[in-house]
Design a protein around this motif. Structure first.
Motif, PDB file in Angstrom:
ATOM      1  N   ALA A 151       0.841  -1.196   0.000  1.00 12.87           N
ATOM      2  CA  ALA A 151       0.000   0.000   0.000  1.00 12.87           C
ATOM      3  C   ALA A 151       0.878   1.248   0.000  1.00 12.87           C
ATOM      4  O   ALA A 151       2.009   1.222   0.490  1.00 12.87           O
ATOM      5  CB  ALA A 151      -0.899  -0.012   1.228  1.00 12.87           C
ATOM      6  N   GLY A 152       0.368   2.320  -0.560  1.00 14.46           N
ATOM      7  CA  GLY A 152       1.051   3.616  -0.480  1.00 14.46           C
ATOM      8  C   GLY A 152       2.251   3.752  -1.400  1.00 14.46           C
ATOM      9  O   GLY A 152       3.135   4.573  -1.163  1.00 14.46           O
ATOM     10  N   LEU A 153       2.295   2.962  -2.468  1.00 11.43           N
ATOM     11  CA  LEU A 153       3.438   3.014  -3.386  1.00 11.43           C
ATOM     12  C   LEU A 153       3.308   4.226  -4.308  1.00 11.43           C
ATOM     13  O   LEU A 153       2.245   4.475  -4.874  1.00 11.43           O
ATOM     14  CB  LEU A 153       3.447   1.728  -4.215  1.00 11.43           C
ATOM     15  CG  LEU A 153       4.753   1.263  -4.817  1.00 11.43           C
ATOM     16  CD1 LEU A 153       5.775   0.993  -3.726  1.00 11.43           C
ATOM     17  CD2 LEU A 153       4.523  -0.005  -5.618  1.00 11.43           C
ATOM     18  N   ILE A 154       4.390   4.980  -4.436  1.00 11.94           N
ATOM     19  CA  ILE A 154       4.341   6.149  -5.321  1.00 11.94           C
ATOM     20  C   ILE A 154       5.339   5.950  -6.454  1.00 11.94           C
ATOM     21  O   ILE A 154       6.522   5.726  -6.221  1.00 11.94           O
ATOM     22  CB  ILE A 154       4.670   7.437  -4.543  1.00 11.94           C
ATOM     23  CG1 ILE A 154       3.556   7.681  -3.513  1.00 11.94           C
ATOM     24  CG2 ILE A 154       4.793   8.629  -5.490  1.00 11.94           C
ATOM     25  CD1 ILE A 154       3.827   8.806  -2.564  1.00 11.94           C
ATOM     26  N   GLY A 174      -3.021  -1.839  -3.832  1.00 13.58           N
ATOM     27  CA  GLY A 174      -2.003  -2.022  -2.796  1.00 13.58           C
ATOM     28  C   GLY A 174      -2.504  -2.931  -1.701  1.00 13.58           C
ATOM     29  O   GLY A 174      -3.583  -3.524  -1.789  1.00 13.58           O
ATOM     30  N   GLY A 200       5.785  10.094  -8.915  1.00 12.66           N
ATOM     31  CA  GLY A 200       4.997  11.127  -8.267  1.00 12.66           C
ATOM     32  C   GLY A 200       3.521  10.788  -8.115  1.00 12.66           C
ATOM     33  O   GLY A 200       2.764  11.533  -7.491  1.00 12.66           O
ATOM     34  N   ASN A 201       3.103   9.649  -8.685  1.00  8.98           N
ATOM     35  CA  ASN A 201       1.687   9.279  -8.575  1.00  8.98           C
ATOM     36  C   ASN A 201       1.508   8.101  -7.635  1.00  8.98           C
ATOM     37  O   ASN A 201       2.288   7.146  -7.661  1.00  8.98           O
ATOM     38  CB  ASN A 201       1.131   8.887  -9.956  1.00  8.98           C
ATOM     39  CG  ASN A 201       1.310  10.002 -10.951  1.00  8.98           C
ATOM     40  OD1 ASN A 201       1.072  11.166 -10.635  1.00  8.98           O
ATOM     41  ND2 ASN A 201       1.780   9.657 -12.143  1.00  8.98           N
ATOM     42  N   LEU A 202       0.455   8.151  -6.843  1.00  9.31           N
ATOM     43  CA  LEU A 202       0.153   7.061  -5.924  1.00  9.31           C
ATOM     44  C   LEU A 202      -0.428   5.887  -6.714  1.00  9.31           C
ATOM     45  O   LEU A 202      -1.345   6.073  -7.522  1.00  9.31           O
ATOM     46  CB  LEU A 202      -0.859   7.540  -4.872  1.00  9.31           C
ATOM     47  CG  LEU A 202      -1.235   6.519  -3.795  1.00  9.31           C
ATOM     48  CD1 LEU A 202      -0.076   6.295  -2.827  1.00  9.31           C
ATOM     49  CD2 LEU A 202      -2.469   6.977  -3.032  1.00  9.31           C
ATOM     50  N   VAL A 203       0.134   4.702  -6.467  1.00 13.96           N
ATOM     51  CA  VAL A 203      -0.414   3.512  -7.125  1.00 13.96           C
ATOM     52  C   VAL A 203      -1.664   3.110  -6.356  1.00 13.96           C
ATOM     53  O   VAL A 203      -1.625   2.929  -5.140  1.00 13.96           O
ATOM     54  CB  VAL A 203       0.623   2.367  -7.116  1.00 13.96           C
ATOM     55  CG1 VAL A 203       0.029   1.103  -7.720  1.00 13.96           C
ATOM     56  CG2 VAL A 203       1.868   2.787  -7.888  1.00 13.96           C
ATOM     57  N   GLU A 204      -2.779   2.985  -7.092  1.00 17.56           N
ATOM     58  CA  GLU A 204      -4.049   2.769  -6.389  1.00 17.56           C
ATOM     59  C   GLU A 204      -4.156   1.381  -5.778  1.00 17.56           C
ATOM     60  O   GLU A 204      -4.681   1.203  -4.693  1.00 17.56           O
ATOM     61  CB  GLU A 204      -5.206   3.000  -7.354  1.00 17.56           C
ATOM     62  CG  GLU A 204      -5.451   4.493  -7.586  1.00 17.56           C
ATOM     63  CD  GLU A 204      -6.649   4.735  -8.456  1.00 17.56           C
ATOM     64  OE1 GLU A 204      -7.416   3.791  -8.681  1.00 17.56           O
ATOM     65  OE2 GLU A 204      -6.801   5.878  -8.917  1.00 17.56           O
TER      66      GLU A 204
END
Lengths: 199, 580
Positions: free
Chosen positions: B247-250, B259, B253-257
């Motif tokens: 969870a919370g992978l960026i 997770g 610059g974009n957050l990976v939904e």
């Protein structure tokens, strides 16, 4: 195929039969490890995450479980009848097994359809991902079992009694297929318990 | 069984285990050339990171921009070098190649238990190798997440260029490889269980057969873990699941939904295969080495029974120590302690094997030709490489050394040294059985000395570069002041690597030249005892005209026996030099 019939075919044939059963046994060992690996992944993924959400599985899956268990029993009866040389009875039980197998596949498709209709697909939750992948993988192995039993069925229909060569050709896919089928029935019971009671 | 007459059925789509074995060996060496060239490109980069190579830019415009290797290509090169060497060179040549060639011959069988499955295994294996090579030519280039394919790098198609199609192709190729390797392993186990000749009890089997048998059992039990992991990774990549994505992978610059998954889960699954795979590769090299040592010392090996049990024990322990690759993953110190202890326990059976090999030399009448030299070199690599393993198996030391060149040096001496020396020893030893001719001895000796000295210069030096703190998988060390001290060592390693690479070209020349022009030899040039040496060279289709009967163990040699200092396993009667 009675013992006297086997011995008429010589030690090479007996060795070949042993090898084919051995090969299936080894294959089942690797399949056990495959589902063992998935099981450990299921436990780890379930116990270390915040996003685990158990999905509701259709209750008719338990009925389907009963179907595959009964198919395993009927296949065993077919195998024993074949071993005793009673090909008429073997044919009836094998036919029963094939019908039950189709019923199980139908039930399986219905379960997927049911979930789909409820808006649950592979990526919905980790639990649904495991459900679809594990049941799908089980179904792929089941198809291999069905192919073997199909070959057995075709040969049992054409078997000439008291001809050891023909009897062996009919018995062998049934016997090796039974190893796979019993294993897959037991595996299904294990999977359904894991996926429902430990969801 | 009747021999097929057409060229296609006899040499291409053959069911004969000997042809399939040679097909695997040739395919494996072709892959080794690719993997070896990649390692030379890696060494060019590390030795001279700022030098421009216009010729390489002409040859590979995507990989070399302005004459210098692109960092993305460097990652792909290390990934593919590791994958190719472990899975497509050593696995193919040593395990599938020699396993296929030797097991039926040495147990006295006419073929493998399932010849059709065997042929399928090779062809699926070949497709798998071609798919892996194809990865270089897809958009974004080959996979770049390391041979261990750790997520999230391997799970997110947009992470680096190689995480795109290249990674999917990598996974597809590995899936095919596992299918192929499972078929071969299944065949080896079934053949050993059901096709041994009369008199060939388990405790009369040559060490070679024992080692293939144990390696195959391990392969069958360990590979499914990677199959499971690969299926889940494919779903993460293409179906939106989150088995391994945290969870919370960026990214960018974009957050990976997606997770919530566990990247560590992949590491466990990968290493549950990955560590046993090391043993799958090393055990056959050790088994083969015992048999070659016996022929070149003219005496029975030391401690046959205890060596067999040590191989079995180390195989078992090899299945339960995978976590020692993950000491820095934040695992519980209790788990770390367990994995340290179990890893260090392996040193016991492995040390026993090493002592048995050294003991096998004691009192022998050493008559060294190239196979014997490589067998001795293997013992040396096994000792030195194993010594480094003592440090890495201990969590306390490993936390310091993890992901440094110390690890790279260590595993190249073990999985890249013991196995490669075992492979060369086997090639030089069984070449006359395969083709009826000897390989050139002078070229063989030069090959041995350059390879041995070169290996030590490269990989021992890497240990010290690692102790200086140089991390592996780094594209260039120039930006780090503390690593400037490694520049000379890296240049030195690269020069040694080029020389060793040239020696391998000489080996390939020797192999091909000797197939057609090598000195013709009799059926048993090494005066060895195992069953294959009682057959013509090459052995006919179906191997044995009449099923052989085995009367003795495979180590009936006598160092004082003069000309008649050995007795083949098939020799009946008491009038032979009995040594054990």
């Amino acid at each position: 195929m009675n013992h006297a019939a086997t011995s008429q075919l010589g030690p090479d044939v007996a060795q070949r039969d042993f090898q084919l059963h051995l090969g299936m046994g080894i294959f089942l060992g690797t399949v056990t490890m495959l589902f063992g690996a998935f099981s450990s992944a299921y436990i780890v993924r379930g116990s270390t995450s915040q996003d685990w959400q158990a999905i509701q599985l259709p209750s008719f899956l338990w009925l389907n479980t009963l179907v595959i268990v009964i198919s395993s029993i009927s296949l065993e009866l077919a195998r024993r009848a074949g071993k005793a040389g009673d090909w008429r009875r073997a044919g009836i039980w094998l036919g029963t097994t094939l019908v039950l197998a189709m019923l199980f596949f139908g039930g399986q498709l219905a379960a997927w359809e049911w979930l789909w209709a409820a808006g649950i697909s592979v990526p919905s939750t980790p639990h649904s991902s495991f459900f679809f992948i594990l049941t799908g993988l089980h179904a792929v192995h089941l198809l291999a079992g069905l192919a073997l039993l199909g070959v057995a069925g075709a040969r049992v229909m054409r078997v000439s009694a008291n001809d050891p060569v023909s009897e062996r050709r009919a018995f062998l896919p049934m016997s090796v297929g039974a190893m796979l089928w019993h294993f897959l029935a037991a595996l299904w019971v294990y999977l359904i318990i894991m996926l429902t009671l430990f969801a | 069984m009747s021999e097929p007459q057409s060229f296609l059925r006899k040499y291409i789509f053959s069911l004969d285990h000997k042809i399939i074995g040679i097909q695997y060996i040739v395919t494996g060496f072709a892959m080794a050339i690719v993997g070896g060239l990649l390692s030379l490109l890696i060494r060019l980069q590390l030795g001279w990171p700022t030098v421009m190579w216009p010729i390489l830019e002409t040859l590979m415009p995507n990989a070399y921009q302005s004459g210098v290797m692109a960092p993305e290509f460097y990652l792909a090169a290390v990934t593919m070098h590791g994958t190719i060497m472990a899975f497509f060179f050593i696995s193919y040549v040593l395990v599938s190649g020699f396993g296929n060639y030797l097991v039926p011959l040495q147990v006295g069988a006419k073929d493998m238990a399932f010849p059709l499955l065997n042929m399928l295994s090779y062809w699926i294996g070949l497709v798998s190798a071609l798919v892996m090579i194809m990865a270089f030519f897809v958009e974004g280039g080959a996979a770049a997440a390391g041979w261990t394919a750790y997520p999230p790098l391997s799970a997110l198609p947009g992470a680096v260029p190689g995480s795109g199609l290249g990674q999917s192709v990598w996974l597809l190729s590995m899936a095919l490889f596992i299918v192929s390797f499972t078929m071969t392993s299944l065949n080896v186990v079934a053949t050993v269980f059901s096709m041994r000749a009369k008199g060939m009890s388990m405790m009369r089997m040559p060490m070679t057969v024992w080692s293939f048998f144990i390696a195959s059992v391990m392969g069958l039990l360990a590979f499914p873990a990677l199959t499971a992991g690969a299926i889940m990774l494919l779903f993460d990549r293409h179906a939106g699941t989150a088995f391994f994505l945290p969870a919370g992978l960026i990214i960018g610059g974009n957050l990976v939904e997606v997770g919530g998954g566990s990247p560590l889960l992949w590491q466990h699954l990968f290493w549950f295969l990955g560590h046993p795979e090391v043993y799958v590769l090393i055990l056959p090299a050790l088994g083969i080495n015992f048999d070659i040592l016996a022929a070149f010392t003219r005496k029975p090996i030391f401690g046959y029974r205890i060596a067999v049990w040590s191989l079995i024990l180390s195989g078992f322990l090899g299945m339960i120590v995978w976590g020692h690759h993950m000491f820095v993953s934040g695992m519980s110190p209790f788990s770390g302690e367990y994995f340290s202890l179990s890893t260090l326990l392996i040193t016991i059976p492995m040390a026993v094997v090493g002592v048995c090999m050294l003991g096998s030399l004691w009192g022998g009448r050493l008559k060294m030709a190239t196979p014997g030299l490589f067998a001795l070199g293997l013992i040396s690599m096994f000792g030195t490489g194993g010594f480094g393993g003592l440090f890495l198996g201990n969590a306390t030391a490993d936390i310091q050394l993890h992901d440094t060149y110390f690890v790279v040096g260590h595993f190249h001496l073990m999985i890249g040294g013991v196995t490669v020396f075992g492979t060369f020893a086997a090639i030089y030893f069984w070449f006359p059985k395969m083709f009826g001719r000897l390989m050139n001895e002078t070229l063989g000796r030069v090959h041995f000395w350059i390879t041995t000295i070169g290996y030590y210069l490269i990989f021992l030096t890497q240990h010290f570069v690692g102790l200086q703190g140089a991390p592996r998988r780094y594209y260039a060390f120039g930006s780090y002041e503390y690593l400037e001290q490694t520049a000379t060592s890296n240049e030195f390693i690269s020069i040694a690597a080029m020389v060793v690479g040239a020696a391998q070209a000489m080996f390939i020349f020797n192999f091909v030249w000797s197939m057609f022009r090598g000195k013709v030899t009799d059926t048993n040039p090494w005066r060895a005892t195992t069953l294959e040496w009682s057959l013509p060279s090459p052995p006919p289709h179906g191997n044995f005209a009449t099923p052989p009967v085995v009367h003795r163990w495979p180590y009936e040699y006598s160092p004082d026996g003069g000309e008649n200092d050995f007795a083949g396993q098939q020799v009946d009667g008491g009038n032979v030099p009995v040594t054990a």
